[in-house]
Motif scaffolding. Structure first.
Motif: not given
Lengths: 221, 221, 221, 221
Positions: C56-58, C160-166, C192-194, D5-9
């Motif tokens: 989760l750090r990244e 802008t905002g979250f998440l790019t892929d959703q 969700t991922t880079k 996210f995938k792991t958790l959801s």
């Protein structure tokens, strides 16, 4: 001061109509509203033929007059470069599931390519004009007309067609609510009854749409 | 046989109402339809106070009766577990640009948290009930109510509120066209005028919605 | 020439952004995308805490950076008079039926007034700004934002905002399809991922939206 | 644990497909995605023919495979009584104003009755099947397909066609958001590039849709 609301409220302002910003909509100008098939239905349903004929005579005159006026408007709009959209009742197939529930419930199914579905000759589409098929009342719920008009930057619509107290009303209310200026040509449409037509005009005029007669509109185009 | 269409067409069938499938909608049951602010507006607009008062008396009685009936329906619906949705006129701010064009054109702006915008006490929402704010006429064009009801698997709606010939009409037509069964409670709503209310009932009944009186509905819930 | 389509097709043209025509949209900038509650969920779900923390750090850094950039953009937009719309995940109640099916299926329910639902302090709304609550992914399917923006004559949006892929992706595609010019600020959103974030940028850029970095946008406002 | 996210959801649950509740959608299975016209365009655009041919070879194989798989699915769906909807790129006229802005901006105009607009023979509609014409990316924004499917009580859709990272993606996201269960047949569609196709599958799978291969689907029908 019967109607306090009308007395108090600021009437809807006039708006400009012009090519590329205003589109002409012809609603359900098809043979299905003709009195002849209605008479046949009436007789089939066991009604007295003479009585039904009498009742339909006045209706028939109203329809014919509206078609004639719509024809004049259509010709003028074509000449001046207005976009034209023909809306018709037509399902993609005779399968009742392909007709909107609201009409399926009343067994009002309009399969493709029927005599009843034909446009009146006076106002039938020509190549390059928009045609939208629907199976419900309102054109904005049942077709993608809003998507198309919006992408064309159309801001106002001229409404003609049938029936004032059904599809025309649903189309007008929806169009007004989503931001179109709506001009209803009161003698280029008519209702199931003269009374219903007039009631809709009374309710709608200056509240959610403006009205003009055909001669007034022809001058303004 | 004044109305050949009604005579010929199969009337819309009855439908079952039940919790989780039917939602109660209360349209614009806010103080803005109250006769008191209307009277103040009338006087401000220079109308004769006595005359305006007289004209509003009959309107006021119709509104009060509709609120009272809606209250009975609301209480019964809560008891039986029907979903309830309150629709109100309210913009996100006083900036006219945040109000739908149709109402902006008539300077009808409803900023948040005004006295005029308050729900009538008799029918105000309680925690857990749906509330939708709109700035136009129809609830289905101006809010995401269709998205919400649809995801809840709601199939039919009970309609009450104000005004029969404006927001209620627009909401009913749209709902019917997109597939909801619509039940209008004719004495739990009223129009700008008694005549317009009655005209809408005549036009709508058995064509795109069913009607019941409050006592009839209370028995059916 | 890996991508023949990109090579062949005319890239989407640039468009002008300006107050009253362009709105800033902030998608789901709420504590629910924060890594802290995700970590708690991960541990509750039985994952190794250290490993989850590392993973989760990244993600956390990406989120923090996007919030910081969105904050700069928000401040600049406020100063220059752009309309601002905050979109948030929030249902009208905790009843799962009041959440869209797509999220109900995954038990993703966001009741009102929770800590998880709070906007990030850096980008929370101020009085007069638009706020839209949704329970699904796309803002244009789940709220009446199109109705509002359209009535404001908004023609383009800054995303802008979250998440790019959703949610951002769903909102961008829909907005572009119905005619808005869309500008995605690629470092004011994240996925969700880079990898997923970058894949969306690659797919979307010049095809259905334009992209800018925060510094580029700040210059263009 | 790259993707927390995938792991958790909770992954999107499986859903049942069955006739009258599930419809097969074929997106843009027209000659316009064929490699031949693309090659011609490439050469016209001044690209090296050999190089372009090489680049298109892999693409061409993916398209052909997807068409072949879609054909098997279509035949099985017809046999078992599933509703079938063919979506195509087609404007009502060659006038660019009649094409959605998103495609007009890139000069992507598809007039009626062109060779490029023809359905692939393997998957062309037969009488009684639904056909929807659009001028934008997503079928749910650009046509009235939602109106039609909803009135048919369709609850889930099987998605095939072109291109995974454009029209298919837009259609899938929108359908999922408004409540349809979406099944993407991953080898009956393909993207502008193999990488984009795979990226979309990765992003979408178990998040807003379920996937199956053609053999898996054929067993499940």
């Amino acid at each position: 001061m019967e109607d306090v609301f009308k007395t108090l409220s600021k009437p809807l302002p006039e708006f400009e109509i012009k090519p590329k910003k205003t589109a002409l909509l012809l609603i359900d100008m098809q043979r299905l509203v003709d009195s002849q098939p209605l008479l046949e239905e009436a007789v089939k349903a066991g009604l007295d033929k003479k009585e039904a004929k009498e009742a339909l005579r006045e209706y028939d005159q109203r329809v014919k007059k509206a078609v004639k006026n719509a024809q004049k408007i259509l010709q003028a709009c074509r000449k001046k470069g207005y976009d034209v959209a023909h809306i018709k009742m037509e399902a993609q197939s005779a399968d009742p599931r392909y007709t909107a529930k609201i009409n399926r419930k009343s067994d009002f199914i309009m399969p493709p390519d029927t005599e009843r579905g034909r446009f009146f000759d006076e106002v039938k589409p020509i190549k390059g004009e928009l045609v939208f098929a629907k199976t419900d009342g309102g054109a904005f719920t049942g077709t993608n007309i809003d998507f198309v008009l919006r992408n064309m930057d159309i801001e106002s619509i001229i409404l003609t067609g049938f029936l004032t107290d059904q599809c025309v009303l649903a189309t007008a209310l929806h169009a007004a609510d989503i931001g179109y200026d709506v001009l209803l040509v009161e003698d280029a449409c008519t209702g199931t009854t003269k009374g219903n037509h007039e009631a809709v005009i009374k309710i709608a005029k200056d509240t959610f749409l403006k009205t003009k007669t055909t001669p007034e509109l022809l001058k303004a185009l």
